[in-house]
Structures are given as C-alpha cells and as structure tokens.
Design a protein around this motif. Structure first.
Motif, PDB file in Angstrom:
ATOM      1  N   ALA A   1       0.833  -1.208   0.000  1.00 26.55           N
ATOM      2  CA  ALA A   1       0.000   0.000   0.000  1.00 26.55           C
ATOM      3  C   ALA A   1       0.864   1.252   0.000  1.00 26.55           C
ATOM      4  CB  ALA A   1      -0.923  -0.016   1.213  1.00 26.55           C
ATOM      5  N   CYS A   2       1.928   1.227   0.777  1.00 24.46           N
ATOM      6  CA  CYS A   2       2.840   2.371   0.824  1.00 24.46           C
ATOM      7  C   CYS A   2       3.509   2.588  -0.525  1.00 24.46           C
ATOM      8  CB  CYS A   2       3.883   2.146   1.918  1.00 24.46           C
ATOM      9  SG  CYS A   2       5.009   3.527   2.156  1.00 24.46           S
ATOM     10  N   THR A   3       3.918   1.512  -1.172  1.00 26.49           N
ATOM     11  CA  THR A   3       4.561   1.614  -2.483  1.00 26.49           C
ATOM     12  C   THR A   3       3.612   2.216  -3.515  1.00 26.49           C
ATOM     13  OG1 THR A   3       5.929  -0.324  -1.987  1.00 26.49           O
ATOM     14  CG2 THR A   3       5.694   0.290  -4.298  1.00 26.49           C
ATOM     15  N   VAL A   4       2.343   1.835  -3.478  1.00 27.31           N
ATOM     16  CA  VAL A   4       1.354   2.341  -4.431  1.00 27.31           C
ATOM     17  C   VAL A   4       1.170   3.848  -4.271  1.00 27.31           C
ATOM     18  CG1 VAL A   4      -1.089   2.286  -5.074  1.00 27.31           C
ATOM     19  CG2 VAL A   4       0.148   0.145  -4.699  1.00 27.31           C
ATOM     20  N   VAL A   5       1.003   4.315  -3.020  1.00 29.79           N
ATOM     21  CA  VAL A   5       0.767   5.758  -2.830  1.00 29.79           C
ATOM     22  C   VAL A   5       2.023   6.567  -3.161  1.00 29.79           C
ATOM     23  CG1 VAL A   5      -1.081   5.464  -1.145  1.00 29.79           C
ATOM     24  CG2 VAL A   5       1.267   5.616  -0.348  1.00 29.79           C
TER      25      VAL A   5
ATOM     26  N   VAL B   1      12.277   8.299 -15.165  1.00 32.73           N
ATOM     27  CA  VAL B   1      12.373   6.840 -15.058  1.00 32.73           C
ATOM     28  C   VAL B   1      12.943   6.449 -13.694  1.00 32.73           C
ATOM     29  CG1 VAL B   1      13.456   4.772 -16.015  1.00 32.73           C
ATOM     30  CG2 VAL B   1      12.612   6.572 -17.548  1.00 32.73           C
ATOM     31  N   LEU B   2      13.985   7.180 -13.256  1.00 36.40           N
ATOM     32  CA  LEU B   2      14.587   6.886 -11.948  1.00 36.40           C
ATOM     33  C   LEU B   2      13.576   7.104 -10.827  1.00 36.40           C
ATOM     34  CD1 LEU B   2      18.149   8.438 -12.368  1.00 36.40           C
ATOM     35  CD2 LEU B   2      17.485   6.046 -12.514  1.00 36.40           C
ATOM     36  N   MET B   3      12.755   8.132 -10.952  1.00 34.13           N
ATOM     37  CA  MET B   3      11.752   8.410  -9.916  1.00 34.13           C
ATOM     38  C   MET B   3      10.678   7.327  -9.871  1.00 34.13           C
ATOM     39  SD  MET B   3      11.199  12.533  -9.988  1.00 34.13           S
ATOM     40  CE  MET B   3      10.094  12.449  -8.575  1.00 34.13           C
ATOM     41  N   TYR B   4      10.370   6.724 -11.010  1.00 36.06           N
ATOM     42  CA  TYR B   4       9.381   5.657 -11.020  1.00 36.06           C
ATOM     43  C   TYR B   4       9.960   4.350 -10.469  1.00 36.06           C
ATOM     44  CZ  TYR B   4       6.657   8.768 -14.030  1.00 36.06           C
ATOM     45  OH  TYR B   4       5.958   9.834 -14.533  1.00 36.06           O
ATOM     46  N   ILE B   5      11.256   4.176 -10.649  1.00 36.68           N
ATOM     47  CA  ILE B   5      11.901   2.972 -10.123  1.00 36.68           C
ATOM     48  C   ILE B   5      12.008   3.018  -8.601  1.00 36.68           C
ATOM     49  CG2 ILE B   5      14.081   1.693 -10.081  1.00 36.68           C
ATOM     50  CD1 ILE B   5      14.463   2.423 -12.986  1.00 36.68           C
ATOM     51  N   PHE B   6      12.191   4.222  -8.064  1.00 39.35           N
ATOM     52  CA  PHE B   6      12.394   4.374  -6.623  1.00 39.35           C
ATOM     53  C   PHE B   6      11.282   3.732  -5.782  1.00 39.35           C
ATOM     54  CE2 PHE B   6      11.528   6.944  -2.797  1.00 39.35           C
ATOM     55  CZ  PHE B   6      12.652   6.630  -2.067  1.00 39.35           C
ATOM     56  N   PRO B   7       9.987   3.968  -6.049  1.00 39.14           N
ATOM     57  CA  PRO B   7       8.947   3.325  -5.227  1.00 39.14           C
ATOM     58  C   PRO B   7       9.011   1.803  -5.255  1.00 39.14           C
ATOM     59  CG  PRO B   7       8.001   5.090  -6.546  1.00 39.14           C
ATOM     60  CD  PRO B   7       9.387   4.879  -7.045  1.00 39.14           C
ATOM     61  N   ILE B   8       9.413   1.240  -6.412  1.00 45.07           N
ATOM     62  CA  ILE B   8       9.496  -0.218  -6.508  1.00 45.07           C
ATOM     63  C   ILE B   8      10.606  -0.746  -5.592  1.00 45.07           C
ATOM     64  CG2 ILE B   8       9.714  -2.166  -8.079  1.00 45.07           C
ATOM     65  CD1 ILE B   8       7.264  -0.363  -8.552  1.00 45.07           C
ATOM     66  N   THR B   9      11.734  -0.059  -5.618  1.00 40.94           N
ATOM     67  CA  THR B   9      12.832  -0.481  -4.722  1.00 40.94           C
ATOM     68  C   THR B   9      12.441  -0.285  -3.264  1.00 40.94           C
ATOM     69  OG1 THR B   9      13.859   1.716  -4.864  1.00 40.94           O
ATOM     70  CG2 THR B   9      14.563   0.071  -6.452  1.00 40.94           C
ATOM     71  N   PHE B  10      11.587   0.685  -2.996  1.00 40.56           N
ATOM     72  CA  PHE B  10      11.121   0.922  -1.624  1.00 40.56           C
ATOM     73  C   PHE B  10      10.356  -0.282  -1.092  1.00 40.56           C
ATOM     74  CE2 PHE B  10       9.482   3.942   1.654  1.00 40.56           C
ATOM     75  CZ  PHE B  10      10.709   4.519   1.950  1.00 40.56           C
ATOM     76  N   LEU B  11       9.656  -1.002  -1.979  1.00 42.72           N
ATOM     77  CA  LEU B  11       8.920  -2.192  -1.562  1.00 42.72           C
ATOM     78  C   LEU B  11       9.861  -3.233  -0.963  1.00 42.72           C
ATOM     79  CD1 LEU B  11       6.396  -4.014  -1.480  1.00 42.72           C
ATOM     80  CD2 LEU B  11       6.907  -4.666  -3.844  1.00 42.72           C
TER      81      LEU B  11
END
Length: 604
Positions: free
Chosen positions: A483-487, A512-522
């Motif tokens: 849920a945190c990654t989605v928001v 692109v780097l900013m979109y990758i960041f939430p995924i790595t946060f998961l």
C-alpha cells in the motif's frame, strides 16, 4: 562346512567379561536413574534451600574436575520477584535460567507472542572465572560443583578447590537487577597469576518475529570512562585492550543481558558469529580481566536482565539508555525529545497504536506544511516558465553544455525562481525518515501491538505468504508495504510532470529513476516494521491530498505568471552565496575548456 562342537576357552572368557560389563552397566544406569528421579521429585516439591556440604576430599585440578561433575547431582535453585524468575545451577554456581515474567516471546506456530521469554535457558549461556594454577594448568569455576544455601531472596554458592574456597552470593533485588558477589579464601596458595579471566559464552535466542531485523540489532554494547563513554560492536569481534569497561551488554532488539563489575573489566576481547538459521541468532564470546587483591578475588558484580524501555534505562543513571539504538546526534535527539514524547502523549488518550501513529503523521505534516507549500509553489512557478526553458534548450541545442546551463540559470534568476529551494523539503525529511527508521523497530511500547491485519507493529505483516523464497522480499508480501509503495508511486506521477528532463546525451532520464524508486522501496519495507510502512502510507496519502488542495484551491497559475513578470521587471534577485559560487565555478570551467580547445594538438 565345519560343525560347531561348542564354545572354546577364549569364547567362554569373552562371554564372562561381557556379562560382567553388562551387569555393571545395568547397576550404574539404575542408580543414576534413581538419583535423577530424586532430584526431579525435589524440584517438583519446591525450592531447594540447602544441600549436603561440599565433599571434604580435594578434587584435582583440571582433569578430575570433570569426573566430579559426572558423579554429582546437579541442582537448580530458584529466585523470583515480580519482574524476574532466576534459576541458579550448582554446576558452575552460575545463573542458568532467566525469565522475564511480564513479557512473552514470539511463537512461530501461532504467529503471536505467547511463549515464555527466556533470556538464559537450556545451557545457552555459561560463564565463570578462569585461573592459572602454580603448575601452569588452568581451571574454570564453571566446571566446579557448588553447594547452595538459600536465605530469603539470596543464595550462597560455595565450592572448594584444593584448600581454596570460592563463594558466589546472588541476591535478587527490585526490578531487573541481581547482585553477584564473589569471595574467595586461600586462593593465593593455588593460583600463580594476579588476575582472573571472566569468560562468558552466550548463544542468543531469537525472541521476535523478524529474524533479520532482530539479528541486526543483536550486538555487543559497553560503557567506559566512568560510564561517560559508550560504544557498540556489531561486527565479528570487539577488542578493548586499553579501556576499562564499566559494563558489558549483549543487546537484542528489545531486551538485554548486562554484567557490571565494580572495578571494571580490563583487557577485554570478544567475538560474535551470526547463525544463519535455527533458534539462535548469534554466538557471543567475551573475555575480560579482573585483578586479584592480596591474592584473592573479592569483587562485586551486578547482572541486569531488562527490557529496553527508555524511562527504565534512564532510572539506573549508568548510561544504559544508550542501549536503545535511537540514532546518533540529531537523529537520537529527535527521537528522544520529539517522537517518543509525542507517542507517549497520544497513546495516553487510550487510542490503538495504529491510530496513534496516524495522528503522529498528521502532526508532523502540519509542522512541515509551510515548507511543503513553498516546494509546491516552486514547482508551479517552474511549470509556468517551462516554455522559456524549452526555448533556451532549443536555441543552444548543439552548443556548449556550460553555456546552455548558464542561460538556463539566468532565466531562473530573472523569474525569481531559486532551484535550490526545492531541495530543502527533501533535506528536512531525511533526518525525519532516519529517526522513524530507528523509532518503530525499537519502541518497546509498540511490541506486540496489533493494528488491522498486522499482529505486531514492530515486525512485518505477512498475511500474503509465498510458497517460495524471493531475495530481499523473503517468503511473504507485506500489505502495508504494498500500500505504501502504491501511494508513493501515485505521488511520484503527480510530481514528476514538472521535472525538467536532461537534454544532454548520456544523461539519465530522471522520470524513469523516480518511477523505479517506489518499486525499490517495496523491497526495503517488506521486511521492516509494519508501523513504519503504515506511517509512510499515511504520510504520502496526505501528500497527495495536499498537492490537490494546493493545485485547485490555493495556487493560481495566472497569479504566479503575473508575479514572475513583476520579478522580471524588477530585475534578477541578488545571488545567494551558493548560487554565486556555482556560477563562478561554471564560468571558470568554461574558460578552461576554451583554453584547452585553442591549444594546438600535441605532436605524436
């Protein structure tokens, strides 16, 4: 085939010897079983107050000590108060069992904390004093058999070694403290050195749900310089040959075992090895030196078996509060004087822990709202002047990169836009993020507190279990982490539109780097405390609401455009020190580049 006519002489002798050995073994094990049953019955009938006195025969050093252990009945004496239940073994006269009565350990089969919380149990900890005798051999008190005498909440353990008498006196005090006084008589006629080595071997048992997280927080901690200085060691070894340690602790995520000698440990060495799987997290070994006085070991120690609760740790006034890893310098101050008091205040209202975190998030957002408003206003201003920036990029498309950057910065200055102001909110939130990263996994008040599908806010939620293991994610998916990654991803999409894209070849696309960041946060949050994931879910959800409110109700792009035109008419604002330094560095680099271009090529 040769016929068997019966048993010969050798066979008869072998049979007789075998029979005698078998009968002897039967009597031995029968006698041993009877003694064990007597011991078990005595323990079931209540505490042992006193056993028979120690044997008058003098056991030989080193070799015969182990023989005496085999033939003696090993007993355990119990001391108990509200907080602790202590078991002291006659083998080595050492504390063999420590239970914290008011806490429970994690039970994997039930996925809740309902097991007895045993810091010492089943020989996972052994300690004793090692001496060198006058023949050069060494012996350790943990190999001796002691005789106990109990008086109230105090027990005296006594052993004799070749005329020397060793006494260990344990007294269970209030809270989580055990007095441990060591006294000897006639030790000088036995030992050759003027020192004793305190040797402690300790296999730390896991107490919490998140193994990797708890393993990270399990380490050596110690104080020196009269309790004023503190250090820790999470590596494979610790060496303090110069310092005198005031106390030594083996700390876990929420609990700690601490030994404190009155005169301190000298020439201290230790090692720790990580255990990859099973009930134990790490194996510790410690060796610290205690000086003899007048050929005797008379030293007062204290054992502390305590939860890492900040008010409790502070009450001892021995720098124990450093055991709680709240972060260094400003990070620790932020936790001690802001987040912990705020949590304690809100939780005193009787709210569930999850809603306490929810209100904490709102308070932090209110405090940071002026900074966030400036950030979003800057973002809106950059959106308004985007056509001018695009025009500069087009005009200097094939030109020198330095020249293009200078012209871009000139457009920002004329419009009154300070690019560096956009970095401020990010810089402010870095210490807050790290402080909370330390707060949630170490706040004992959150331990075992459930919220929705998370059964413990200091550990990950694993409602979604995987039939296989994924590196970094392990064998589960945390709902709070997802849920945190989605928001965060939604917030990134909403804010990335105003980001200027690089025009130079070879430069990475920041979107692109900013979109990758939430995924790595998961991957980071999936094994972290669910309280941390819940906090950042609420925080980023509030960020999205703030952006919508600012965009549609507060900021007006027409007014911003008009303000930019006014700024242009007034002329560029005076440069700040940082901006001036950046411009001068760029101009200097540009001049050096021109000089290099004008130089004739070197002859080969």
């Amino acid at each position: 085939m040769q016929q068997n006519n019966g048993l010969d002489k050798n066979q008869l002798i072998s049979f007789a010897l075998f029979s005698m050995i078998l009968i002897g073994a039967m009597f031995y094990f029968q006698n041993k079983q009877a003694k064990d049953q007597q011991l078990k019955d005595a323990e079931n009938n209540g505490k042992i107050t006193q056993t028979a006195p120690a044997p008058t025969t003098k056991p030989a050093i080193a070799t015969n000590l182990n023989d005496s252990v085999k033939t003696a009945s090993i007993q355990q004496v119990e001391l108990k108060n509200k907080e602790l239940t202590i078991g002291i073994s006659t083998l080595g006269g050492q504390i063999s069992t420590v239970q914290l009565n008011e806490y429970k350990a994690y039970n994997k089969s039930n996925d809740v904390n309902d097991k007895k919380l045993l810091i010492f149990d089943k020989n996972n900890s052994t300690y004793g004093f090692q001496f060198k005798d006058k023949t050069g051999k060494t012996f350790n008190t943990k190999d001796l058999v002691f005789s106990p005498t109990q008086a109230g909440n105090s027990i005296t353990m006594q052993a004799s070694v070749n005329g020397a008498v060793i006494q260990f006196i344990y007294t269970l005090l209030n809270k989580y403290t055990v007095d441990f006084n060591v006294k000897t008589q006639e030790l000088g006629q036995l030992v050759s050195d003027q020192k004793a080595d305190f040797i402690w071997d300790y296999n730390v048992r896991g107490m919490e749900k998140g193994r990797s997280q708890e393993q990270t927080h399990t380490e050596f901690n110690y104080a020196f310089e009269n309790y004023k200085s503190f250090d820790y060691d999470g590596r494979t070894s610790m060496d303090e040959p110069e310092e005198t340690l005031n106390w030594l602790a083996v700390k876990q995520q929420f609990f700690s075992a601490v030994i404190e000698p009155q005169r301190g440990f000298k020439n201290s060495h230790g090692s720790q090895d990580t255990v990859e799987e099973g009930e134990f997290l790490k194996k510790f070994n410690f060796n610290g030196q205690i000086d003899l006085v007048n050929n005797e070991l008379n030293e007062d120690f204290k054992w502390y078996f305590m939860p890492l609760d900040l008010p409790l740790l502070k009450s001892y006034d021995k720098n124990f509060d450093e055991l709680l890893p709240l972060g260094w310098s400003f990070i620790g101050t932020l936790n001690r004087w802001f987040f912990i008091p705020m949590y304690n205040l809100i939780s005193s209202w009787g709210l569930a822990a999850g809603w306490v975190i929810f209100l904490m998030t709102i308070i932090v957002k209110i405090i940071l709202s002026p900074v966030m408003f400036k950030q979003h206003k800057l973002s809106a201003m950059m959106k308004v002047i985007r056509p001018e920036i695009d025009a500069v990029n087009e005009k200097y498309k094939g030109a020198d990169a330095m020249k293009k950057q200078q012209e871009t910065m000139a457009v920002y200055r004329k419009a009154g836009v300070n690019q560096m102001a956009g970095c401020l909110p990010g810089l402010i939130q870095v210490p807050i993020f790290y402080a909370l990263f330390r707060f949630f996994p170490n706040m004992i008040d959150l331990r075992g507190k459930s919220f929705w599908f998370a059964k413990d806010l200091t550990a990950y939620d694993d409602v979604i279990k995987l039939p296989f293991h994924i590196p970094f994610l392990q064998d589960h998916l945390s709902i709070f982490a997802i849920a945190c990654t989605v928001v965060i991803l939604i917030y990134t999409i909403m804010t990335a539109g105003n980001m200027q894209q690089p025009t130079q070849e070879g430069m990475p696309n920041m979107k692109v780097l900013m979109y990758i960041f939430p995924i790595t946060f998961l991957f980071f949050l999936n094994t972290s405390a669910s309280g941390l994931s819940w906090y950042y879910f609420v925080s980023n959800a509030i960020n999205i609401l703030i952006i919508l409110v600012i965009k549609y109700w507060i900021l007006d792009e027409k007014k911003i455009h008009a303000q930019i035109q006014v700024n242009k008419e007034k002329g560029p604002k005076p440069e700040g020190k940082f901006q001036k330094r950046m411009r001068e560095m760029m101009e200097k680099a540009q001049e050096q580049q021109k000089v290099q271009q004008n130089q004739p090529p070197k002859k080969k």
